[in-house]
Design a protein around this motif. Structure first.
Motif, PDB file in Angstrom:
ATOM      1  N   LEU A   3      -1.253  10.293  77.808  1.00  0.00           N
ATOM      2  CA  LEU A   3       0.068   9.486  78.046  1.00  0.00           C
ATOM      3  C   LEU A   3       0.226   8.803  76.909  1.00  0.00           C
ATOM      4  O   LEU A   3       1.318   8.440  76.395  1.00  0.00           O
ATOM      5  CB  LEU A   3      -0.149   9.022  79.539  1.00  0.00           C
ATOM      6  CG  LEU A   3       1.252   7.946  79.615  1.00  0.00           C
ATOM      7  CD1 LEU A   3       2.651   8.658  79.623  1.00  0.00           C
ATOM      8  CD2 LEU A   3       1.040   7.216  80.818  1.00  0.00           C
ATOM      9  N   ARG A   4      -0.893   7.747  76.550  1.00  0.00           N
ATOM     10  CA  ARG A   4      -0.917   6.911  75.417  1.00  0.00           C
ATOM     11  C   ARG A   4      -0.468   7.478  74.112  1.00  0.00           C
ATOM     12  O   ARG A   4       0.286   7.063  73.450  1.00  0.00           O
ATOM     13  CB  ARG A   4      -2.566   6.206  75.233  1.00  0.00           C
ATOM     14  CG  ARG A   4      -2.134   5.118  74.219  1.00  0.00           C
ATOM     15  CD  ARG A   4      -3.609   4.809  74.151  1.00  0.00           C
ATOM     16  NE  ARG A   4      -3.688   3.558  73.208  1.00  0.00           N
ATOM     17  CZ  ARG A   4      -3.598   2.286  73.553  1.00  0.00           C
ATOM     18  NH1 ARG A   4      -3.453   1.922  74.799  1.00  0.00           N
ATOM     19  NH2 ARG A   4      -3.818   1.334  72.666  1.00  0.00           N
ATOM     20  N   ALA A   5      -0.896   8.656  73.768  1.00  0.00           N
ATOM     21  CA  ALA A   5      -0.494   9.592  72.588  1.00  0.00           C
ATOM     22  C   ALA A   5       0.847   9.880  72.729  1.00  0.00           C
ATOM     23  O   ALA A   5       1.325   9.745  71.772  1.00  0.00           O
ATOM     24  CB  ALA A   5      -1.675  10.657  72.469  1.00  0.00           C
ATOM     25  N   LEU A   6       1.387  10.445  73.920  1.00  0.00           N
ATOM     26  CA  LEU A   6       2.768  10.647  74.046  1.00  0.00           C
ATOM     27  C   LEU A   6       3.560   9.639  73.680  1.00  0.00           C
ATOM     28  O   LEU A   6       4.706   9.667  73.030  1.00  0.00           O
ATOM     29  CB  LEU A   6       2.971  11.311  75.586  1.00  0.00           C
ATOM     30  CG  LEU A   6       4.413  11.838  75.607  1.00  0.00           C
ATOM     31  CD1 LEU A   6       4.946  12.889  74.905  1.00  0.00           C
ATOM     32  CD2 LEU A   6       4.415  12.197  77.012  1.00  0.00           C
ATOM     33  N   LEU A   7       3.407   8.373  74.310  1.00  0.00           N
ATOM     34  CA  LEU A   7       4.124   7.103  74.007  1.00  0.00           C
ATOM     35  C   LEU A   7       4.089   6.975  72.682  1.00  0.00           C
ATOM     36  O   LEU A   7       5.152   6.371  71.970  1.00  0.00           O
ATOM     37  CB  LEU A   7       3.560   6.223  74.866  1.00  0.00           C
ATOM     38  CG  LEU A   7       3.913   6.242  76.522  1.00  0.00           C
ATOM     39  CD1 LEU A   7       3.133   5.137  77.137  1.00  0.00           C
ATOM     40  CD2 LEU A   7       5.372   6.422  76.880  1.00  0.00           C
ATOM     41  N   TYR A   8       3.079   6.897  71.913  1.00  0.00           N
ATOM     42  CA  TYR A   8       2.890   6.838  70.531  1.00  0.00           C
ATOM     43  C   TYR A   8       3.772   7.627  69.747  1.00  0.00           C
ATOM     44  O   TYR A   8       4.722   7.197  68.802  1.00  0.00           O
ATOM     45  CB  TYR A   8       1.579   6.687  70.092  1.00  0.00           C
ATOM     46  CG  TYR A   8       0.773   5.488  69.896  1.00  0.00           C
ATOM     47  CD1 TYR A   8       1.054   4.647  69.037  1.00  0.00           C
ATOM     48  CD2 TYR A   8      -0.170   5.447  70.808  1.00  0.00           C
ATOM     49  CE1 TYR A   8       0.150   3.387  69.086  1.00  0.00           C
ATOM     50  CE2 TYR A   8      -1.152   4.127  70.920  1.00  0.00           C
ATOM     51  CZ  TYR A   8      -0.627   3.258  69.749  1.00  0.00           C
ATOM     52  OH  TYR A   8      -1.517   1.991  69.964  1.00  0.00           O
ATOM     53  N   SER A 235      -5.648   3.522  68.094  1.00  0.00           N
ATOM     54  CA  SER A 235      -4.526   4.346  67.447  1.00  0.00           C
ATOM     55  C   SER A 235      -5.501   5.316  66.438  1.00  0.00           C
ATOM     56  O   SER A 235      -4.423   6.228  65.732  1.00  0.00           O
ATOM     57  CB  SER A 235      -3.968   3.225  66.624  1.00  0.00           C
ATOM     58  OG  SER A 235      -3.294   2.324  67.455  1.00  0.00           O
ATOM     59  N   LEU A 236      -6.524   5.202  66.117  1.00  0.00           N
ATOM     60  CA  LEU A 236      -7.065   6.013  64.997  1.00  0.00           C
ATOM     61  C   LEU A 236      -6.865   7.453  65.031  1.00  0.00           C
ATOM     62  O   LEU A 236      -6.475   8.127  64.028  1.00  0.00           O
ATOM     63  CB  LEU A 236      -8.675   5.641  65.139  1.00  0.00           C
ATOM     64  CG  LEU A 236      -8.928   4.265  64.458  1.00  0.00           C
ATOM     65  CD1 LEU A 236     -10.558   3.981  64.658  1.00  0.00           C
ATOM     66  CD2 LEU A 236      -8.431   3.738  63.419  1.00  0.00           C
ATOM     67  N   ASP A 237      -7.159   8.107  66.281  1.00  0.00           N
ATOM     68  CA  ASP A 237      -7.297   9.611  66.409  1.00  0.00           C
ATOM     69  C   ASP A 237      -5.595  10.040  66.325  1.00  0.00           C
ATOM     70  O   ASP A 237      -5.809  11.078  65.319  1.00  0.00           O
ATOM     71  CB  ASP A 237      -7.658  10.100  67.828  1.00  0.00           C
ATOM     72  CG  ASP A 237      -8.985   9.746  68.117  1.00  0.00           C
ATOM     73  OD1 ASP A 237     -10.020   9.605  67.130  1.00  0.00           O
ATOM     74  OD2 ASP A 237      -9.353   9.506  69.266  1.00  0.00           O
TER      75      ASP A 237
END
Length: 511
Positions: A3-8, A235-237
């Protein structure tokens, strides 16, 4: 996709859709630190990083001193007189010529304000002709050259100051000069055509302060910012998967550590501090939170400053059993809720940290959980970074998680003297602790010229700090930087003195 990556990703798409085209002549830099003035004693680090102001000496990537505005320097046999030969033909941004009189004025102002020069035993700065600065000391002081390379010792034009020595308009000697000053979030600089060295390649640079690391990461992903310093680990990945961004990781001489009030009875004994240290899972912290390998710290001064670092000392692994035994020997027993108690008092501590370095809060919450397993109830709060030195001086600070820069001065002796020397009470150093041997060792280092004896004494200092734990080392710091693919020539200064922007350029294909 998490979810976090999708929001980013969704936010980055939105930002790309609404962001203006990048100025082909302007480099944009994002960082976490606000600025409030043009005074080097307060925000000088920003003006050396943006290459607006320069010092007499420079520092290379290995911490060795190099010529700066002074092309040569020497000291007398007794160590009481230093001379610096200034470069010829250097001009300030206001057109004034750099001479010894201007250097004397700048250093006198710097000495009168908070900073590393104020602690140096300087009796007088004197001009000998136009190009020679003479410095008279009351006693030998080996770190003087390194102190004169510090950002609070930058050389400004006499026109920069009012009659009281306050900086009204910063006029330095660097390849860039201030064009726009909008504190605390926007600083613009423009290329200085009269620079004495190699000219800068990029016409304009803007520094933008953004507190939230996630926002800074999104801006570089969306192409709104060219370089972003001090990224959050989460955020790194995502950034590493972007074609238009490169992530750079650099070890720097900075240590994440726990600053303790040793005047507090809960923290006064060495065995208590050792127990708290043994309860830390440093491997888990570096892998799970920082997401960088081999960052565990078993001593305060990092490996890059090798004279003051014990190279053969392994980092002790987590040992909860030993930590519990050390506290039990002092009368601490677990209550029904698992928190340790002694004579009716709970083992409860208050920890402060700050948001300028985004990984600190994540580390603080992880340490909170690890110490809870030991039976210590740790309360965590995020404060302004200025609250930590304030708490140091008024005695209200109990525990703080900080990132201490031991390369702030090229020779860490100056910093160690401020923290542990005779009368030392540095804002970010030990609190409520004195050692009978350390002050004499550090005092002797100020006059020692024999490299072998200097190294042996530095190693003894390192051993005392390891054994006594006036501060608890946690991890060595890794600087994470995201750079747009349109930027060419990026490099990183591990001593964080200089962003090296004058060496950068833009890729022709990306403008």
């Amino acid at each position: 996709m998490p979810l976090r990556a999708l929001l980013y990703t969704l936010l980055a798409i939105v930002l790309v859709g609404c962001s203006p085209n990048q100025d082909p002549d302007q480099l944009s830099i994002g960082g976490p630190f606000e600025f409030t003035s043009q005074d080097p004693s307060r925000d000088g680090y920003l003006y050396t990083r943006l290459q607006v102001a320069e010092t007499l000496l420079d520092v290379d990537a290995h911490g060795q001193l190099l010529p700066g505005l002074a092309e040569a320097w020497s000291r007398s046999q007794d160590g009481l007189i230093w001379r610096f030969t200034l470069r010829e033909g250097v001009r300030f941004h206001d057109g004034a010529l750099l001479d010894a009189t201007a250097v004397v004025r700048a250093l006198q102002v710097a000495q009168s304000k908070p900073g590393v020069l104020a602690a140096a035993p300087v009796e007088a700065f004197e001009a000998e002709g136009e190009r020679t600065l003479r410095v008279r000391l009351s006693r030998p002081y080996n770190p003087l050259a390194a102190v004169l390379a510090h950002y609070t010792s930058v050389i400004l034009s006499p026109a920069s100051y009012d009659a009281q020595g306050q900086v009204t308009r910063l006029q330095g000697t660097g390849p860039y000069q201030v064009e726009r000053f909008d504190p605390p979030h926007h600083l613009g600089v423009v290329r200085f055509a009269g620079y004495w060295g190699a000219p800068a390649k990029i016409q304009r640079v803007v520094y933008l302060t953004g507190h939230r690391a996630e926002s800074r990461a999104l801006q570089v992903m969306a192409g709104q910012t060219d370089i972003v310093y001090t990224l959050d680990p989460a955020s790194l990945d995502l950034l590493r998967r972007r074609d238009n961004v490169r992530v750079h990781s650099h070890a720097i001489p900075r240590t994440i550590q726990l600053k303790l009030n040793l005047a507090d009875p809960l923290l006064a004994t060495r065995d208590t501090r050792l127990a708290l240290s043994l309860a830390l899972d440093r491997h888990g912290l570096t892998q799970g939170v920082l997401r960088v390998p081999e960052g565990e710290a078993g001593q305060l001064v990092p490996p890059a400053l090798s004279a003051w670092h014990l190279a053969d000392l392994p980092v002790a692994p987590r040992d909860l059993a030993r930590a519990r035994a050390l506290l039990a020997a002092q009368g601490w027993q677990a209550a029904d809720d698992g928190v340790l108690q002694r004579r009716g008092e709970r083992f409860q501590l208050r920890l402060m940290t700050y948001a300028d370095r985004p990984e600190l809060f994540q580390l603080a919450t992880a340490i909170q959980a690890q110490w809870r397993e030991l039976g210590v109830d740790l309360q965590v709060s995020v404060v302004n970074s200025s609250d930590i030195p304030a708490g140091h001086h008024n005695g209200s600070l109990q525990v703080a998680l900080i990132a201490r820069n031991y390369g702030n001065i090229a020779d860490p002796l100056g910093l160690l003297l401020a923290d542990f020397g005779d009368g030392g009470n540095g804002d970010w150093g030990a609190m409520g602790w004195q050692d009978s041997e350390l002050p004499a060792l550090l005092a002797a280092q100020q006059i020692e010229r024999d490299p072998t004896r200097y190294h042996a004494r530095a190693q003894r200092v390192a051993r005392i700090l390891v054994d006594e734990l006036p501060l608890i080392p946690v991890l060595y710091y890794t600087q994470q930087t995201a750079v747009s693919s349109r930027v060419q020539g990026f490099s990183f200064d591990p001593y964080e003195r200089n962003y090296r922007i004058a060496e950068m350029s833009f890729s022709p294909c990306c403008n």
